[in-house]
Design a protein around this motif. Sequence first.
Motif, PDB file in Angstrom:
ATOM      1  N   ALA A   1      38.599  30.856  29.478  1.00 23.88           N
ATOM      2  CA  ALA A   1      37.238  31.415  29.843  1.00 23.88           C
ATOM      3  C   ALA A   1      36.426  30.638  30.618  1.00 23.88           C
ATOM      4  N   THR A   2      36.754  29.383  31.013  1.00 25.17           N
ATOM      5  CA  THR A   2      35.956  28.397  31.746  1.00 25.17           C
ATOM      6  C   THR A   2      36.429  28.787  33.240  1.00 25.17           C
ATOM      7  N   LEU A   3      35.438  29.208  34.194  1.00 23.75           N
ATOM      8  CA  LEU A   3      35.467  29.271  35.489  1.00 23.75           C
ATOM      9  C   LEU A   3      36.062  28.326  36.122  1.00 23.75           C
ATOM     10  N   HIS A   4      36.707  28.079  37.503  1.00 21.75           N
ATOM     11  CA  HIS A   4      36.825  27.028  38.217  1.00 21.75           C
ATOM     12  C   HIS A   4      35.463  26.641  38.681  1.00 21.75           C
ATOM     13  N   PRO A   5      35.412  25.323  38.963  1.00 18.03           N
ATOM     14  CA  PRO A   5      34.253  24.600  39.429  1.00 18.03           C
ATOM     15  C   PRO A   5      33.736  25.521  40.717  1.00 18.03           C
ATOM     16  N   MET A   6      34.680  26.003  41.582  1.00 19.85           N
ATOM     17  CA  MET A   6      34.185  26.832  42.683  1.00 19.85           C
ATOM     18  C   MET A   6      33.610  28.121  42.247  1.00 19.85           C
ATOM     19  N   GLN A   7      34.293  28.713  41.485  1.00 20.01           N
ATOM     20  CA  GLN A   7      33.959  29.823  40.926  1.00 20.01           C
ATOM     21  C   GLN A   7      32.447  29.977  40.331  1.00 20.01           C
TER      22      GLN A   7
ATOM     23  N   HIS B   1      29.033  31.701  41.618  1.00 21.26           N
ATOM     24  CA  HIS B   1      27.981  32.341  40.562  1.00 21.26           C
ATOM     25  C   HIS B   1      26.671  31.680  40.674  1.00 21.26           C
ATOM     26  N   ASP B   2      26.476  30.584  40.619  1.00 19.96           N
ATOM     27  CA  ASP B   2      25.555  29.706  40.246  1.00 19.96           C
ATOM     28  C   ASP B   2      24.677  29.991  41.781  1.00 19.96           C
TER      29      ASP B   2
ATOM     30  N   PHE C   1      33.662  41.853  47.676  1.00 20.33           N
ATOM     31  CA  PHE C   1      35.199  41.951  48.216  1.00 20.33           C
ATOM     32  C   PHE C   1      35.558  40.853  48.885  1.00 20.33           C
ATOM     33  N   CYS C   2      34.866  40.098  49.548  1.00 20.64           N
ATOM     34  CA  CYS C   2      35.361  38.713  50.358  1.00 20.64           C
ATOM     35  C   CYS C   2      35.451  37.623  49.350  1.00 20.64           C
ATOM     36  N   THR C   3      34.658  37.913  48.118  1.00 22.36           N
ATOM     37  CA  THR C   3      34.591  36.394  47.505  1.00 22.36           C
ATOM     38  C   THR C   3      36.173  35.836  46.760  1.00 22.36           C
ATOM     39  N   PRO C   4      36.780  36.539  46.399  1.00 20.04           N
ATOM     40  CA  PRO C   4      38.210  36.030  46.026  1.00 20.04           C
ATOM     41  C   PRO C   4      38.853  35.232  47.209  1.00 20.04           C
ATOM     42  N   GLY C   5      38.718  35.469  48.519  1.00 23.09           N
ATOM     43  CA  GLY C   5      39.365  34.902  49.597  1.00 23.09           C
ATOM     44  C   GLY C   5      38.583  33.710  49.902  1.00 23.09           C
ATOM     45  N   MET C   6      37.410  33.954  49.781  1.00 24.79           N
ATOM     46  CA  MET C   6      36.579  32.831  50.163  1.00 24.79           C
ATOM     47  C   MET C   6      36.501  31.628  49.123  1.00 24.79           C
ATOM     48  N   ILE C   7      36.719  32.042  47.832  1.00 19.98           N
ATOM     49  CA  ILE C   7      36.926  30.759  47.007  1.00 19.98           C
ATOM     50  C   ILE C   7      38.079  30.192  47.061  1.00 19.98           C
ATOM     51  N   MET C   8      39.138  30.974  47.294  1.00 20.74           N
ATOM     52  CA  MET C   8      40.596  30.543  47.374  1.00 20.74           C
ATOM     53  C   MET C   8      40.440  29.478  48.519  1.00 20.74           C
ATOM     54  N   SER C   9      40.034  29.820  49.603  1.00 23.38           N
ATOM     55  CA  SER C   9      39.819  29.163  50.995  1.00 23.38           C
ATOM     56  C   SER C   9      38.788  27.886  50.659  1.00 23.38           C
ATOM     57  N   ALA C  10      37.808  28.098  49.971  1.00 26.08           N
ATOM     58  CA  ALA C  10      36.901  26.954  49.630  1.00 26.08           C
ATOM     59  C   ALA C  10      37.630  25.802  48.858  1.00 26.08           C
ATOM     60  N   ILE C  11      38.398  26.337  47.670  1.00 25.84           N
ATOM     61  CA  ILE C  11      39.096  25.381  46.740  1.00 25.84           C
ATOM     62  C   ILE C  11      40.083  24.408  47.688  1.00 25.84           C
ATOM     63  N   ASP C  12      40.971  24.883  48.662  1.00 27.40           N
ATOM     64  CA  ASP C  12      41.836  24.350  49.565  1.00 27.40           C
ATOM     65  C   ASP C  12      41.065  23.364  50.393  1.00 27.40           C
ATOM     66  N   PHE C  13      40.030  24.124  51.080  1.00 30.41           N
ATOM     67  CA  PHE C  13      38.870  23.097  51.807  1.00 30.41           C
ATOM     68  C   PHE C  13      38.353  21.902  51.052  1.00 30.41           C
ATOM     69  N   ALA C  14      37.854  21.887  50.044  1.00 35.36           N
ATOM     70  CA  ALA C  14      37.390  20.868  48.971  1.00 35.36           C
ATOM     71  C   ALA C  14      38.346  19.988  48.631  1.00 35.36           C
ATOM     72  N   LYS C  15      39.690  20.335  48.565  1.00 34.59           N
ATOM     73  CA  LYS C  15      40.581  19.196  48.411  1.00 34.59           C
ATOM     74  C   LYS C  15      40.912  18.433  49.579  1.00 34.59           C
ATOM     75  N   ARG C  16      40.817  19.080  50.702  1.00 37.71           N
ATOM     76  CA  ARG C  16      40.890  18.372  51.896  1.00 37.71           C
ATOM     77  C   ARG C  16      39.819  17.562  52.436  1.00 37.71           C
ATOM     78  N   HIS C  17      38.612  17.921  51.826  1.00 38.41           N
ATOM     79  CA  HIS C  17      37.621  17.234  52.307  1.00 38.41           C
ATOM     80  C   HIS C  17      36.532  17.192  51.183  1.00 38.41           C
TER      81      HIS C  17
ATOM     82  N   ALA D   1      27.404  27.290  48.110  1.00 34.74           N
ATOM     83  CA  ALA D   1      28.043  27.330  46.894  1.00 34.74           C
ATOM     84  C   ALA D   1      29.512  26.487  47.125  1.00 34.74           C
ATOM     85  N   VAL D   2      29.895  26.449  48.517  1.00 32.02           N
ATOM     86  CA  VAL D   2      31.170  25.753  48.792  1.00 32.02           C
ATOM     87  C   VAL D   2      30.703  24.225  48.560  1.00 32.02           C
ATOM     88  N   LEU D   3      29.557  23.673  49.170  1.00 33.61           N
ATOM     89  CA  LEU D   3      29.068  22.383  48.966  1.00 33.61           C
ATOM     90  C   LEU D   3      28.969  21.989  47.416  1.00 33.61           C
TER      91      LEU D   3
END
Length: 158
Positions: free
Chosen positions: A81-87, A91-92, A100-116, A144-146
């Motif tokens: 029930a705990t959201l991933h930090p990016m999710q 939300h916050d 509609f774009c949010t799932p793809g944005m979140i998945m992209s942002a997680i990959d990005f944050a792991k790299r940067h 949100a990504v930051l």
Amino acid sequence: MQITFDLNGRTTTLTVAPSDLLSDVLRDGLGLTGTHIGCDTSQCGTCLVHLDGRSVKSCTLLAASVDGHAVTTIEGIARGATLHPMQQAFHDHHALQCGFCTPGMIMSAIDFAKRHPAPTEAQVRSWLEGNLCRCTGYVNIIRAVLAGAAAMQEETVA
């Protein structure tokens, strides 16, 4: 052809046609409708999933190519029930409108944050060029990504 792969942490075996796209198999075959299809031309990023930890556009990826690999969809990133930090950051920071774009944005942002792990706003803007949002500006998405990247970094350090 039969393929076996890790899907959101579970071994999955299924039969696919050689021409089946991963996005179609996820949505239509497995009911994982968080992977959206927005353009069918790999332009919008709504279909992003992780393949072995890296974001890929599933609307142009053959399902057969994931045999033996790990696929993670938006449905597989929360911890119960705990959201991933990016999710949670999305939300916050009210980083969506229609969603509609949010799932793809979140998945992209997680990959990005792991790299940067400590990204700049300019880096976030550049990374998100492959993700289109048609209903809102990117101001809250970038915030949100930051914030999500900072939260992910805090988790890593803790």
